[in-house]
Design an enzyme around this catalytic site. Sequence first.
Site, mmCIF file in Angstrom:
data_model
loop_
_atom_site.group_PDB
_atom_site.id
_atom_site.type_symbol
_atom_site.label_atom_id
_atom_site.label_comp_id
_atom_site.label_asym_id
_atom_site.label_seq_id
_atom_site.Cartn_x
_atom_site.Cartn_y
_atom_site.Cartn_z
ATOM 1 N N SER A 139 80.380 -39.140 -39.488
ATOM 2 C CA SER A 139 79.963 -37.742 -39.588
ATOM 3 C C SER A 139 79.219 -37.365 -38.325
ATOM 4 C CB SER A 139 79.049 -37.561 -40.803
ATOM 5 O OG SER A 139 78.373 -36.318 -40.767
ATOM 6 N N TYR A 152 71.019 -38.878 -45.608
ATOM 7 C CA TYR A 152 72.429 -38.788 -45.238
ATOM 8 C C TYR A 152 72.637 -39.263 -43.803
ATOM 9 C CZ TYR A 152 77.010 -36.773 -44.243
ATOM 10 O OH TYR A 152 78.320 -36.600 -43.871
#
Length: 279
Positions: A139, A152
């Site tokens: 990501s 995250y």
Amino acid sequence: MVDVVLITGASEGIGRATAFAFARQGYRLSLAARTPETLRQTAIDLEQSLNAEVLAIPTDVTQPEQVQSLVERTLDRYGHIDCLINNAGICLSGPFLQTTPDHWQQLMAVNFWGYIHTIRAVLPHMLKRKQGQIVNVGSIGGKMPLPHMSAYCASKYAVSGLTEALRLELKPQGIHVIGVHPGIVNSDFLKRAIFLDELQSATSANDHDASDTGSPAREQMEQALESFLVSQPEEVATAIWEAVRESKSEVVVGMAQWAVGAYALFPGLIGPILRDASR
């Protein structure tokens, strides 16, 4: 010999689009996801539209024994695995102090340990053959910090570090490790994302339907999904396929590459902009 790809998180979003991309290239597919119904439908769609050969195995990647069974059943069916695409993941948004140890463990169990389990299960087979490709879908949050997403980002930075270290270790043994890092993706991941302000509002209202309580973080994410920075799942799938075909080491997908590049060059400038935009 027809190539075989194993894809986790394959029933929706990036995983589903990637399954279609590889099926179009003639790959035989082994698909894994937690939800049997959506996984089964993806397999049916692939078989009917592309006449693809598909093995669909419901799997929770946080459970090592399920992952081992997934790999063994894939080898029993096809005899070999040429490419592993680690894609299963969840998103969590919230301030650090509101992110409990249980939240951290849940996120790391899927986003990081899920990748570890699949690699450990597949790697002995690839080492024996002295060939193979491992794609870890990371990501933008593993290349630069995102406000209110410390857990995250930590999980995705862990994936980035794992990918780079494994690439150095395994390249001499014929195994190529690739990192693919999307930015914001317009997929159905939002329905699985965890927004801590939403959970707290539901708790305080004594209402288990969190969607009715309103979440500024969710609304902000929904607005972001309408921006020009957003990629479609098919764009990410194409990037994954091209990275595999060309044996690339790392790809940052779409407009996210500009954000990552800007942060690398001007962290003192981009950081405050990100922080202020999240308020």
